[in-house]
Design an enzyme around this catalytic site. Structure first.
Site, short mmCIF file in Angstrom:
data_model
loop_
_atom_site.label_atom_id
_atom_site.label_comp_id
_atom_site.label_asym_id
_atom_site.label_seq_id
_atom_site.Cartn_x
_atom_site.Cartn_y
_atom_site.Cartn_z
N LEU A 110 0.82 -1.22 0.00
CA LEU A 110 0.00 0.00 0.00
C LEU A 110 0.86 1.27 0.00
O LEU A 110 0.37 2.36 0.30
CB LEU A 110 -0.97 -0.02 1.19
CG LEU A 110 -1.94 -1.22 1.20
CD1 LEU A 110 -2.82 -1.22 2.44
CD2 LEU A 110 -2.83 -1.23 -0.06
N SER A 113 6.37 2.70 2.08
CA SER A 113 7.75 3.18 1.98
C SER A 113 7.83 4.44 1.11
O SER A 113 8.52 5.41 1.47
CB SER A 113 8.62 2.00 1.54
OG SER A 113 9.42 2.30 0.51
N ASP A 155 5.00 4.91 -7.38
CA ASP A 155 4.45 5.07 -6.01
C ASP A 155 4.73 6.47 -5.47
O ASP A 155 3.88 7.10 -4.85
CB ASP A 155 5.15 4.14 -5.02
CG ASP A 155 4.77 2.71 -5.15
OD1 ASP A 155 4.32 2.33 -6.23
OD2 ASP A 155 4.95 1.99 -4.15
#
Ligand code: PMV
Length: 331
Positions: A110, A113, A155
């Protein structure tokens, strides 16, 4: 004394994980689960980073940690690296107190990091008085690559800017604005994965079975682009089918897990329109597309079997940073 509070959202990958590492498109969404970083100079030469029960105290001039992979250093090392790199650029080695609060489980696909790196770089940049999201995103992605060197960087982008994004094979991004709201249920398995190891597993698959990989990647590319068009026109059914087919391709890459399969079956058996793993797989989390009709009934039936599943909202803010004056020596 100035203290900075910075927060960044986690993410789900709707389509395209793993294939995205090999110049395929992907669709990602920032979600309303955040990591918050509180940071302030502490007047010493030591930096202390705390995240729940994990704690790290290092000399502020130290730029390297042990390379031994543990849960805590896979989370805290990129954070420390974000801090050390910026302090090095600014030629400032004062100690900092850093507290990280997280609503995102670590190692479950999810984006914990990426969110911790984005929030940390955001806080550090604010401390030196400059907040420029594109360069924050770039620095955060560099720090993430310490743990997972082939990271696509997608991300960090979605965590910095928020929203729903289509990631192009050329490494450019388009912000999507679909006609309707899509609802995603996130189910975490509690089985922590190692993104780097799973990416290496796929790399080996690709080296050993290139023609098969190329076929799967081509199908993943078509699915992702069809899903984008479906989202643009507000077509939930087609998006759901594309997600489920995307999961089947990921199963062929051997990155699924029996627990993910079990959860996907539960969701699909209770009215979800599509279900797939999200992120690197091998445990971690899955997402299910929940129709806009009978949403509550479907979610409540799934929750009878997966009680901790969460219907997430999209986050449109991305990185948020603010500064306050510390009233005393405590956060
Ligand atoms: O599980 P996560 O949140 O680390 O996501 C990994 C996504 C991959 O596509 C497998 C790798 C990447 O860098 O995009």
């Amino acid at each position: 004394m100035v203290q900075v509070h910075s927060s960044a959202p986690g993410k789900i990958i709707l389509l395209g994980e793993h294939f995205v590492v090999y110049k395929n498109p992907a669709i990602l969404a920032a979600i309303n689960r955040r990591i918050t970083v509180h940071l302030k100079p502490n007047g010493t030469h030591f930096t202390r980073i705390k995240a729940g029960l994990m704690e790290l105290v290092v000399s502020a001039s130290k730029r390297q940690l042990s390379k031994r992979r543990t849960h805590s250093n896979s989370f805290l090392y990129p954070v420390l690296s974000c801090i050390a790199n910026i302090q090095y650029q600014m030629n400032d080695f004062s100690g900092l107190d850093v507290i990280i609060e997280s609503q995102i489980p670590h190692g479950e696909g999810l984006g914990s990091s990426a969110a911790s790196c984005v929030a940390t770089v955001g806080a550090m940049r604010a401390l030196y008085g400059e907040i420029d999201k594109p360069s924050i995103c770039k620095n955060a992605a560099e720090a993430e690559r310490i743990i997972h060197k082939n990271s696509s960087g997608a991300d960090c982008y979605v965590s910095t800017f928020g929203g729903l994004i289509y990631y192009h094979p050329t490494r450019a991004y388009t912000h999507m604005n679909p006609k309707i709201k899509f609802r995603f249920l996130v189910c975490t398995t509690g089985i922590r994965h190692d993104t780097g190891k799973l990416v290496s597993r796929v790399k080996k698959f690709r080296e050993e079975k290139l023609p098969i990989f190329a076929e799967l990647a081509e199908r993943a590319r078509v699915i992702c682009n069809d899903a984008k068009k479906a989202m643009d026109r507000g077509d939930q059914e087609t998006l759901g089918k594309m997600m489920t087919e995307n999961h089947e391709l990921l199963m062929r890459l051997d990155v699924s897990h029996p627990k993910l399969e079990e959860f996907i079956d539960i969701c699909m058996g209770n009215g979800a329109l599509g279900g797939k793993l999200t992120g690197a797989g091998g445990g971690g989390s899955m997402i299910a597309l929940i129709p806009n009709k009978k949403t509550d009934e479907i979610v409540s039936n799934i929750r009878k079997k997966i009680p901790h599943s969460v219907l997430v909202e999209l986050d449109h803010d991305g990185l948020q940073v603010n500064q306050t004056l510390a009233p005393d020596n405590k956060f």
